[in-house]
Design a protein around this motif. Sequence first.
Motif, PDB file in Angstrom:
ATOM      1  N   LYS A   1       0.835  -1.320  -0.049  1.00  0.00           N
ATOM      2  CA  LYS A   1       0.221   0.212  -0.196  1.00  0.00           C
ATOM      3  C   LYS A   1       0.767   1.190   0.042  1.00  0.00           C
ATOM      4  O   LYS A   1       0.461   2.114  -0.534  1.00  0.00           O
ATOM      5  CB  LYS A   1      -0.825   0.123   1.135  1.00  0.00           C
ATOM      6  N   VAL A   2       1.904   1.170   0.738  1.00  0.00           N
ATOM      7  CA  VAL A   2       2.826   2.237   0.812  1.00  0.00           C
ATOM      8  C   VAL A   2       3.439   2.600  -0.485  1.00  0.00           C
ATOM      9  O   VAL A   2       3.502   3.717  -1.109  1.00  0.00           O
ATOM     10  CB  VAL A   2       3.820   2.099   1.968  1.00  0.00           C
ATOM     11  N   TYR A   3       3.928   1.425  -1.096  1.00  0.00           N
ATOM     12  CA  TYR A   3       4.539   1.602  -2.489  1.00  0.00           C
ATOM     13  C   TYR A   3       3.680   2.180  -3.623  1.00  0.00           C
ATOM     14  O   TYR A   3       4.081   2.933  -4.422  1.00  0.00           O
ATOM     15  CB  TYR A   3       4.978  -0.033  -3.158  1.00  0.00           C
ATOM     16  N   LEU A   4       2.229   1.729  -3.520  1.00  0.00           N
ATOM     17  CA  LEU A   4       1.377   2.091  -4.566  1.00  0.00           C
ATOM     18  C   LEU A   4       1.143   3.485  -4.250  1.00  0.00           C
ATOM     19  O   LEU A   4       0.712   4.488  -5.232  1.00  0.00           O
ATOM     20  CB  LEU A   4      -0.082   1.327  -4.154  1.00  0.00           C
ATOM     21  N   LYS A   5       0.961   3.975  -2.899  1.00  0.00           N
ATOM     22  CA  LYS A   5       0.987   5.375  -2.641  1.00  0.00           C
ATOM     23  C   LYS A   5       1.991   6.382  -3.581  1.00  0.00           C
ATOM     24  O   LYS A   5       1.776   7.331  -3.932  1.00  0.00           O
ATOM     25  CB  LYS A   5       0.796   5.738  -1.255  1.00  0.00           C
ATOM     26  N   HIS A   6       3.193   5.799  -3.166  1.00  0.00           N
ATOM     27  CA  HIS A   6       4.442   6.441  -3.801  1.00  0.00           C
ATOM     28  C   HIS A   6       4.209   6.369  -5.448  1.00  0.00           C
ATOM     29  O   HIS A   6       4.543   7.476  -6.004  1.00  0.00           O
ATOM     30  CB  HIS A   6       5.706   5.924  -3.398  1.00  0.00           C
ATOM     31  N   ILE A   7       3.982   5.341  -6.129  1.00  0.00           N
ATOM     32  CA  ILE A   7       3.612   5.452  -7.412  1.00  0.00           C
ATOM     33  C   ILE A   7       2.739   6.452  -7.954  1.00  0.00           C
ATOM     34  O   ILE A   7       2.685   7.139  -8.814  1.00  0.00           O
ATOM     35  CB  ILE A   7       3.259   3.804  -7.848  1.00  0.00           C
ATOM     36  N   PHE A   8       1.554   6.591  -7.058  1.00  0.00           N
ATOM     37  CA  PHE A   8       0.518   7.520  -7.441  1.00  0.00           C
ATOM     38  C   PHE A   8       1.070   9.132  -7.418  1.00  0.00           C
ATOM     39  O   PHE A   8       0.914   9.867  -8.370  1.00  0.00           O
ATOM     40  CB  PHE A   8      -0.708   7.405  -6.473  1.00  0.00           C
ATOM     41  N   LYS A   9       1.794   9.364  -6.274  1.00  0.00           N
ATOM     42  CA  LYS A   9       2.452  10.613  -6.102  1.00  0.00           C
ATOM     43  C   LYS A   9       3.540  10.865  -7.269  1.00  0.00           C
ATOM     44  O   LYS A   9       3.481  12.140  -8.107  1.00  0.00           O
ATOM     45  CB  LYS A   9       3.107  10.596  -4.873  1.00  0.00           C
ATOM     46  N   MET A  10       4.250   9.906  -7.919  1.00  0.00           N
ATOM     47  CA  MET A  10       5.120   9.830  -8.627  1.00  0.00           C
ATOM     48  C   MET A  10       4.459  10.179 -10.331  1.00  0.00           C
ATOM     49  O   MET A  10       4.750  11.062 -10.869  1.00  0.00           O
ATOM     50  CB  MET A  10       5.894   8.733  -9.007  1.00  0.00           C
ATOM     51  N   LYS A  11       3.556   9.601 -10.315  1.00  0.00           N
ATOM     52  CA  LYS A  11       2.610   9.468 -11.672  1.00  0.00           C
ATOM     53  C   LYS A  11       1.772  11.000 -11.741  1.00  0.00           C
ATOM     54  O   LYS A  11       1.813  11.369 -12.937  1.00  0.00           O
ATOM     55  CB  LYS A  11       1.835   8.327 -11.937  1.00  0.00           C
ATOM     56  N   THR A  12       1.496  11.415 -10.538  1.00  0.00           N
ATOM     57  CA  THR A  12       0.633  12.486 -10.730  1.00  0.00           C
ATOM     58  C   THR A  12       1.514  13.800 -10.356  1.00  0.00           C
ATOM     59  O   THR A  12       0.898  15.132 -10.050  1.00  0.00           O
ATOM     60  CB  THR A  12      -0.371  12.549  -9.807  1.00  0.00           C
ATOM     61  N   GLY A  13       2.972  13.764 -10.372  1.00  0.00           N
ATOM     62  CA  GLY A  13       3.586  15.195 -10.117  1.00  0.00           C
ATOM     63  C   GLY A  13       3.633  15.374  -8.869  1.00  0.00           C
ATOM     64  O   GLY A  13       3.815  16.593  -8.549  1.00  0.00           O
ATOM     65  N   ARG A  14       3.506  14.561  -7.889  1.00  0.00           N
ATOM     66  CA  ARG A  14       3.263  15.186  -6.417  1.00  0.00           C
ATOM     67  C   ARG A  14       4.498  14.875  -5.618  1.00  0.00           C
ATOM     68  O   ARG A  14       4.683  14.591  -4.371  1.00  0.00           O
ATOM     69  CB  ARG A  14       2.111  14.538  -5.545  1.00  0.00           C
ATOM     70  N   CYS A  15       5.575  14.865  -6.403  1.00  0.00           N
ATOM     71  CA  CYS A  15       7.078  14.374  -5.796  1.00  0.00           C
ATOM     72  C   CYS A  15       8.349  15.047  -6.754  1.00  0.00           C
ATOM     73  O   CYS A  15       7.876  15.510  -7.866  1.00  0.00           O
ATOM     74  CB  CYS A  15       7.358  13.061  -5.524  1.00  0.00           C
ATOM     75  N   PRO A  16       9.256  15.040  -6.406  1.00  0.00           N
ATOM     76  CA  PRO A  16      10.429  15.900  -7.264  1.00  0.00           C
ATOM     77  C   PRO A  16      10.600  15.107  -8.468  1.00  0.00           C
ATOM     78  O   PRO A  16      10.118  13.924  -8.612  1.00  0.00           O
ATOM     79  CB  PRO A  16      11.738  15.384  -6.174  1.00  0.00           C
ATOM     80  N   SER A  17      11.176  15.823  -9.515  1.00  0.00           N
ATOM     81  CA  SER A  17      11.171  15.459 -11.049  1.00  0.00           C
ATOM     82  C   SER A  17      11.906  14.144 -10.986  1.00  0.00           C
ATOM     83  O   SER A  17      11.413  13.446 -11.795  1.00  0.00           O
ATOM     84  CB  SER A  17      11.530  16.979 -11.722  1.00  0.00           C
TER      85      SER A  17
END
Length: 224
Positions: A30-46
């Motif tokens: 679940k934690v990993y999927l949340k990070h993928i969501f943030k990476m995919k939607t631009g909610r983390c560093p480029s």
Amino acid sequence: MKEFWTLATLCLSVTTPKCRMYAMVYALNKVYLKHIFKMKTGRCPSYLTNLIPPNKDLTYELRNIPDVQPLTSNTKSYASTFLLSTILQWNKLPSEIRNSESVEAFKYRLNKNKKKANPLFCFGLRRNQILHSRIRMGCSSLRHDLHRKHIIDSPLCDCGTPETANHYFMQCPNYSIQRQKFLSPLPCPPILNCYLYGDEHLSQEENKHIFTNVQNYIDATKRF
């Protein structure tokens, strides 16, 4: 990091080591999927967002791309790394979860999407539940299961046939009396799937009757 340690604490509250391991794996996924969501939607560093591969099936970018292009791997160890394994899990999520409007909405829908355990798996006496579950998961002391895990040299039953779960419930002549007593009168078809998971076409009470008789059969054979 705070969320990770919260999940770790919850996992350690589970009683048995094996259940703790499964709970930890589920929590980490679940934690990993949340990070993928943030990476995919631009909610983390480029530099993290750029790790998400573009979808090769599209000639132009869309706002809500349903899937992420899977990455290829030549080794099992690389295939099990965070990015590759989590992308495969991401692509299996329903579109309404992948297209959530915020991180909070994504986490809520991800938790809501959790598949509920079959209540029948907790039915019956504790010892019989465990033996029944081990056969269901393929980790029992049946010779086929032990041979598959390289614990013993031969998968053969005393009667000379591979001792699979199907053989144990349906065919083995060593348990013909117990089979006639407990399994013959059941309201479901005489197939292994019904003995291990129940019959979806029958009521809960009828399935409890099936599980009671199957577990009585396991106990009566004295095989485990």
